[in-house]
Write a protein that holds these residues in place. Sequence first.
Motif, mmCIF file in Angstrom:
data_model
loop_
_atom_site.group_PDB
_atom_site.id
_atom_site.type_symbol
_atom_site.label_atom_id
_atom_site.label_comp_id
_atom_site.label_asym_id
_atom_site.label_seq_id
_atom_site.Cartn_x
_atom_site.Cartn_y
_atom_site.Cartn_z
ATOM 1 N N LEU A 183 -5.685 -7.841 -7.018
ATOM 2 C CA LEU A 183 -5.402 -7.487 -5.628
ATOM 3 C C LEU A 183 -4.439 -6.294 -5.548
ATOM 4 C CD1 LEU A 183 -5.491 -7.906 -2.589
ATOM 5 C CD2 LEU A 183 -3.761 -9.699 -2.844
ATOM 6 N N LEU A 184 -3.386 -6.328 -6.347
ATOM 7 C CA LEU A 184 -2.448 -5.202 -6.314
ATOM 8 C C LEU A 184 -3.133 -3.922 -6.784
ATOM 9 C CD1 LEU A 184 0.926 -6.808 -7.529
ATOM 10 C CD2 LEU A 184 0.226 -6.235 -5.193
ATOM 11 N N TYR A 185 -4.075 -4.071 -7.708
ATOM 12 C CA TYR A 185 -4.815 -2.883 -8.145
ATOM 13 C C TYR A 185 -5.581 -2.268 -6.970
ATOM 14 C CZ TYR A 185 -7.364 0.404 -10.997
ATOM 15 O OH TYR A 185 -7.856 1.584 -11.515
ATOM 16 N N PHE A 186 -6.212 -3.113 -6.178
ATOM 17 C CA PHE A 186 -6.942 -2.602 -5.003
ATOM 18 C C PHE A 186 -5.997 -1.764 -4.127
ATOM 19 C CE2 PHE A 186 -9.819 -6.688 -4.744
ATOM 20 C CZ PHE A 186 -10.371 -6.377 -5.965
ATOM 21 N N ILE A 187 -4.831 -2.325 -3.868
ATOM 22 C CA ILE A 187 -3.877 -1.665 -2.965
ATOM 23 C C ILE A 187 -3.307 -0.401 -3.621
ATOM 24 C CG2 ILE A 187 -1.711 -1.932 -1.682
ATOM 25 C CD1 ILE A 187 -2.312 -4.994 -1.601
ATOM 26 N N ASP A 188 -2.884 -0.538 -4.869
ATOM 27 C CA ASP A 188 -2.255 0.596 -5.568
ATOM 28 C C ASP A 188 -3.227 1.759 -5.735
ATOM 29 O OD1 ASP A 188 -0.115 -1.105 -5.766
ATOM 30 O OD2 ASP A 188 -0.346 -1.493 -7.911
ATOM 31 N N ASN A 189 -4.473 1.416 -6.041
ATOM 32 C CA ASN A 189 -5.489 2.446 -6.229
ATOM 33 C C ASN A 189 -5.710 3.227 -4.924
ATOM 34 O OD1 ASN A 189 -7.759 3.633 -7.799
ATOM 35 N ND2 ASN A 189 -9.017 2.628 -6.245
ATOM 36 N N GLU A 190 -5.609 2.521 -3.810
ATOM 37 C CA GLU A 190 -5.741 3.196 -2.516
ATOM 38 C C GLU A 190 -4.544 4.116 -2.260
ATOM 39 O OE1 GLU A 190 -7.136 0.924 0.738
ATOM 40 O OE2 GLU A 190 -6.172 2.172 2.240
ATOM 41 N N ASN A 233 5.885 4.121 -2.801
ATOM 42 C CA ASN A 233 6.293 5.519 -2.687
ATOM 43 C C ASN A 233 6.132 6.240 -4.033
ATOM 44 O OD1 ASN A 233 7.693 7.737 -1.214
ATOM 45 N ND2 ASN A 233 9.311 7.352 -2.734
ATOM 46 N N GLU A 234 6.403 5.508 -5.109
ATOM 47 C CA GLU A 234 6.214 6.094 -6.436
ATOM 48 C C GLU A 234 4.729 6.329 -6.727
ATOM 49 O OE1 GLU A 234 8.518 4.526 -9.591
ATOM 50 O OE2 GLU A 234 7.117 5.157 -11.142
ATOM 51 N N ILE A 235 3.893 5.352 -6.390
ATOM 52 C CA ILE A 235 2.446 5.501 -6.611
ATOM 53 C C ILE A 235 1.924 6.702 -5.808
ATOM 54 C CG2 ILE A 235 0.182 4.407 -6.335
ATOM 55 C CD1 ILE A 235 1.686 1.665 -6.454
ATOM 56 N N HIS A 236 2.404 6.796 -4.579
ATOM 57 C CA HIS A 236 2.013 7.883 -3.670
ATOM 58 C C HIS A 236 2.334 9.256 -4.276
ATOM 59 C CE1 HIS A 236 1.674 9.968 0.233
ATOM 60 N NE2 HIS A 236 2.908 10.389 0.113
ATOM 61 N N HIS A 237 3.571 9.426 -4.692
ATOM 62 C CA HIS A 237 3.958 10.739 -5.236
ATOM 63 C C HIS A 237 3.338 10.988 -6.611
ATOM 64 C CE1 HIS A 237 6.331 11.895 -1.922
ATOM 65 N NE2 HIS A 237 7.217 10.933 -2.051
ATOM 66 N N ARG A 238 3.179 9.937 -7.384
ATOM 67 C CA ARG A 238 2.549 10.129 -8.696
ATOM 68 C C ARG A 238 1.104 10.573 -8.515
ATOM 69 N NH1 ARG A 238 2.755 4.908 -11.449
ATOM 70 N NH2 ARG A 238 0.873 4.600 -10.224
#
Lengths: 161, 161
Positions: free
Chosen positions: A130-137, B136-141
Amino acid sequence: METQTKNETLISKEQLLAHWQGHRALTRRVIEAFPEKDLFNFSIGGMRTFAVMAAELLAIAGPGVKGLATDEWKELDEKDPSQGSKAKLLEFWDKTTAEIDEFFPQISEGRLQETMLAFGQYEDKGYCTLLYFIDNEIHHRGQGYVYLRALGIAPPNFWER
Amino acid sequence: METQTKNETLISKEQLLAHWQGHRALTRRVIEAFPEKDLFNFSIGGMRTFAVMAAELLAIAGPGVKGLATDEWKELDEKDPSQGSKAKLLEFWDKTTAEIDEFFPQISEGRLQETMLAFGQYEDKGYCTLLYFIDNEIHHRGQGYVYLRALGIAPPNFWER
């Protein structure tokens, strides 16, 4: 299996759903911010267009939440369903939003701590999936921000969900 | 205050720490992937360099985890401490990694459901604050990935943490 000595709620299921949908609402605004021609044609460094990235997000989110809820997984189908139309892409986006609202509450207790084979292919615990779905977005949306800036368009504020 | 009818563990504290540090390890590899001159000079569309973004992430992560653990917050100080040196930036990165490992376990039970004023400025529940740090880290990365692609450099795989 690890023993949980206590059962602290770091984040509730309702909060996690709202968190996800908040991110998806922001991504929707990023899609909207693209001029239609750039949504389907602009890219940097040989990367995919933002429409193709959004199609990947759609391919994951709806079928993904169903897989989490029912343990029925199909293969990923990342084909862009929007046929070059921003309005159509947003329509699919909203359809997926409704699917998530329908299926997320059906994710059974303990499910996010179970190991599963998402899309018949990716083995991981439910919360990682689930976190992968969100993080990937978030990851791809961040890339969309660069596309928008390169096009001279101010993206929506990251912190507004 | 909302009543929790059950106390299901969606994700444990240890898992959340590992999730965050996994993301930080990936961001570290993205920093490493930049040629030093591009890390400090390259940008697209008037955006910040990846070094400046990384300095923001450093300003948030270490002081942020301390704030979560102790409720002592200072103002955000996003000054880049690395003085144009990639090695120095990575050194600060690793120092922050150790700080997170030290302070994260000190976050008290229930804390992530409390409302707090992060950095004396951003009011939100603890879990929102923490997820904001990570997101925020995922976003900027993700933006760093576009920079790397634009520079003709293949970024590390997103799914490897």
